[in-house]
Design a protein around this motif. Structure first.
Motif, mmCIF file in Angstrom:
data_model
loop_
_atom_site.group_PDB
_atom_site.id
_atom_site.type_symbol
_atom_site.label_atom_id
_atom_site.label_comp_id
_atom_site.label_asym_id
_atom_site.label_seq_id
_atom_site.Cartn_x
_atom_site.Cartn_y
_atom_site.Cartn_z
ATOM 1 N N ALA A 80 0.827 -1.213 0.000
ATOM 2 C CA ALA A 80 0.000 0.000 0.000
ATOM 3 C C ALA A 80 0.861 1.262 0.000
ATOM 4 C CB ALA A 80 -0.943 -0.008 1.201
ATOM 5 N N LEU A 81 1.930 1.262 0.788
ATOM 6 C CA LEU A 81 2.829 2.413 0.815
ATOM 7 C C LEU A 81 3.430 2.644 -0.560
ATOM 8 C CD1 LEU A 81 4.641 4.603 2.054
ATOM 9 C CD2 LEU A 81 6.204 2.780 2.744
ATOM 10 N N TYR A 82 3.983 1.607 -1.166
ATOM 11 C CA TYR A 82 4.625 1.772 -2.472
ATOM 12 C C TYR A 82 3.612 2.233 -3.517
ATOM 13 C CZ TYR A 82 8.201 -1.028 -0.092
ATOM 14 O OH TYR A 82 9.120 -1.517 0.804
ATOM 15 N N ARG A 83 2.430 1.669 -3.493
ATOM 16 C CA ARG A 83 1.388 2.117 -4.449
ATOM 17 C C ARG A 83 1.048 3.587 -4.210
ATOM 18 N NH1 ARG A 83 -2.416 -3.263 -4.921
ATOM 19 N NH2 ARG A 83 -1.323 -4.050 -6.749
ATOM 20 N N SER A 84 0.992 4.015 -2.963
ATOM 21 C CA SER A 84 0.653 5.413 -2.677
ATOM 22 C C SER A 84 1.720 6.372 -3.188
ATOM 23 C CB SER A 84 0.428 5.623 -1.174
ATOM 24 O OG SER A 84 1.657 5.653 -0.467
ATOM 25 N N LEU A 85 2.941 5.866 -3.382
ATOM 26 C CA LEU A 85 4.036 6.688 -3.896
ATOM 27 C C LEU A 85 4.182 6.570 -5.413
ATOM 28 C CD1 LEU A 85 6.611 6.053 -1.044
ATOM 29 C CD2 LEU A 85 5.374 8.190 -1.530
ATOM 30 N N GLY A 86 3.301 5.792 -6.035
ATOM 31 C CA GLY A 86 3.292 5.707 -7.493
ATOM 32 C C GLY A 86 3.796 4.411 -8.090
ATOM 33 N N PHE A 87 4.230 3.469 -7.268
ATOM 34 C CA PHE A 87 4.683 2.180 -7.784
ATOM 35 C C PHE A 87 3.490 1.377 -8.282
ATOM 36 C CE2 PHE A 87 8.256 3.313 -5.159
ATOM 37 C CZ PHE A 87 9.355 2.699 -5.749
ATOM 38 N N GLU A 88 3.745 0.543 -9.277
ATOM 39 C CA GLU A 88 2.747 -0.389 -9.781
ATOM 40 C C GLU A 88 3.288 -1.802 -9.673
ATOM 41 O OE1 GLU A 88 1.071 0.538 -13.656
ATOM 42 O OE2 GLU A 88 1.963 2.535 -13.492
ATOM 43 N N VAL A 89 2.397 -2.743 -9.443
ATOM 44 C CA VAL A 89 2.768 -4.150 -9.521
ATOM 45 C C VAL A 89 2.787 -4.501 -11.002
ATOM 46 C CG1 VAL A 89 2.109 -6.526 -8.971
ATOM 47 C CG2 VAL A 89 1.766 -4.712 -7.273
ATOM 48 N N VAL A 90 3.967 -4.865 -11.508
ATOM 49 C CA VAL A 90 4.075 -5.207 -12.927
ATOM 50 C C VAL A 90 4.044 -6.709 -13.146
ATOM 51 C CG1 VAL A 90 5.218 -3.063 -13.581
ATOM 52 C CG2 VAL A 90 6.609 -5.024 -12.912
ATOM 53 N N GLY A 91 4.065 -7.454 -12.073
ATOM 54 C CA GLY A 91 3.971 -8.904 -12.153
ATOM 55 C C GLY A 91 4.079 -9.503 -10.768
ATOM 56 N N GLY A 123 2.197 -19.909 4.445
ATOM 57 C CA GLY A 123 2.598 -20.855 3.413
ATOM 58 C C GLY A 123 3.219 -20.153 2.211
ATOM 59 N N PHE A 124 3.057 -20.760 1.051
ATOM 60 C CA PHE A 124 3.650 -20.209 -0.163
ATOM 61 C C PHE A 124 2.778 -19.083 -0.707
ATOM 62 C CE2 PHE A 124 5.523 -24.405 0.169
ATOM 63 C CZ PHE A 124 6.864 -24.094 -0.010
ATOM 64 N N VAL A 125 3.378 -17.894 -0.808
ATOM 65 C CA VAL A 125 2.671 -16.710 -1.303
ATOM 66 C C VAL A 125 3.505 -16.076 -2.419
ATOM 67 C CG1 VAL A 125 1.540 -16.297 0.927
ATOM 68 C CG2 VAL A 125 3.711 -15.152 0.405
ATOM 69 N N GLY A 126 2.887 -15.168 -3.136
ATOM 70 C CA GLY A 126 3.552 -14.548 -4.269
ATOM 71 C C GLY A 126 4.514 -13.436 -3.888
ATOM 72 N N LEU A 127 5.435 -13.177 -4.815
ATOM 73 C CA LEU A 127 6.349 -12.032 -4.722
ATOM 74 C C LEU A 127 6.015 -11.079 -5.855
ATOM 75 C CD1 LEU A 127 9.866 -13.593 -4.001
ATOM 76 C CD2 LEU A 127 8.456 -12.239 -2.447
ATOM 77 N N HIS A 128 5.669 -9.848 -5.488
ATOM 78 C CA HIS A 128 5.405 -8.817 -6.488
ATOM 79 C C HIS A 128 6.715 -8.218 -6.994
ATOM 80 C CE1 HIS A 128 1.183 -8.817 -5.602
ATOM 81 N NE2 HIS A 128 1.244 -8.097 -4.499
ATOM 82 N N VAL A 129 6.722 -7.897 -8.264
ATOM 83 C CA VAL A 129 7.729 -7.012 -8.846
ATOM 84 C C VAL A 129 7.021 -5.670 -8.989
ATOM 85 C CG1 VAL A 129 9.228 -6.535 -10.806
ATOM 86 C CG2 VAL A 129 8.842 -8.907 -10.068
#
Length: 162
Positions: A128-139, A151-157
């Motif tokens: 949420a912090l990164y998105r508020s600063l303009g970052f986007e999840v690209v994958g 358990g096993f969870v995803g890693l956002h880029v």
């Protein structure tokens, strides 16, 4: 709060933060049993990288960040950064201040973008912090992180153009 470049005298305050956060195993891909030598080598990058601390008016280290090129050679025009805030100081704007500092550093150094390679998807406050600063999840790399309780969870880029 003041953000400044790390000095050798800061390491004794940085190491407990890194040790506690990595041992929890919830937000970084670093080994949970990472020793101090490895931690220091990872967290204090050589030039052109930079490490900083956020301190209060008494000089207490509230959190720390490291900034560096994301890749070498033809990928060195994209920066990266990592942030750790002492658990007792989380939720008070330290992470936002450190991330803002990293973005300002990257712009001043001429980077074209900033990319985070491994943001744990369950680290919702950081996302949420990164998105508020303009970052986007690209994958998102599915099940790329083994969370100790979820358990096993995803890693956002995550990425932002500068």
């Amino acid at each position: 709060m003041l953000i400044r470049t790390v000095t050798d005298d800061d390491w004794p305050a940085i190491w407990p933060i890194l040790r506690q956060i990595t041992a929890a195993g919830e937000t970084f891909t670093y080994p949970r049993e990472m020793d101090e030598g490895l931690a220091r080598g990872i967290w204090l990058p050589a030039a052109p990288g930079r490490a900083v601390v956020a301190v209060d008016e008494r000089g207490t280290v509230l959190g720390t960040a490291k900034m560096n090129p994301n890749q070498m050679g033809p990928g060195a025009h994209v920066s990266s950064a990592s942030f750790m805030v002492a658990p007792e100081h989380q939720g008070r704007g330290v992470g936002r201040a450190l991330c803002t500092e990293a973005l300002e550093w990257a712009r001043a150094e001429g980077y074209r973008a900033m990319q985070f390679n491994a943001v744990v998807e369950t680290n919702t406050n950081a996302v949420a912090l990164y998105r508020s600063l303009g970052f986007e999840v690209v994958g998102t790399v599915p099940e790329a992180f083994h969370h100790p309780t979820k358990g096993f969870v995803g890693l956002h880029v995550m990425h932002i153009r500068l």
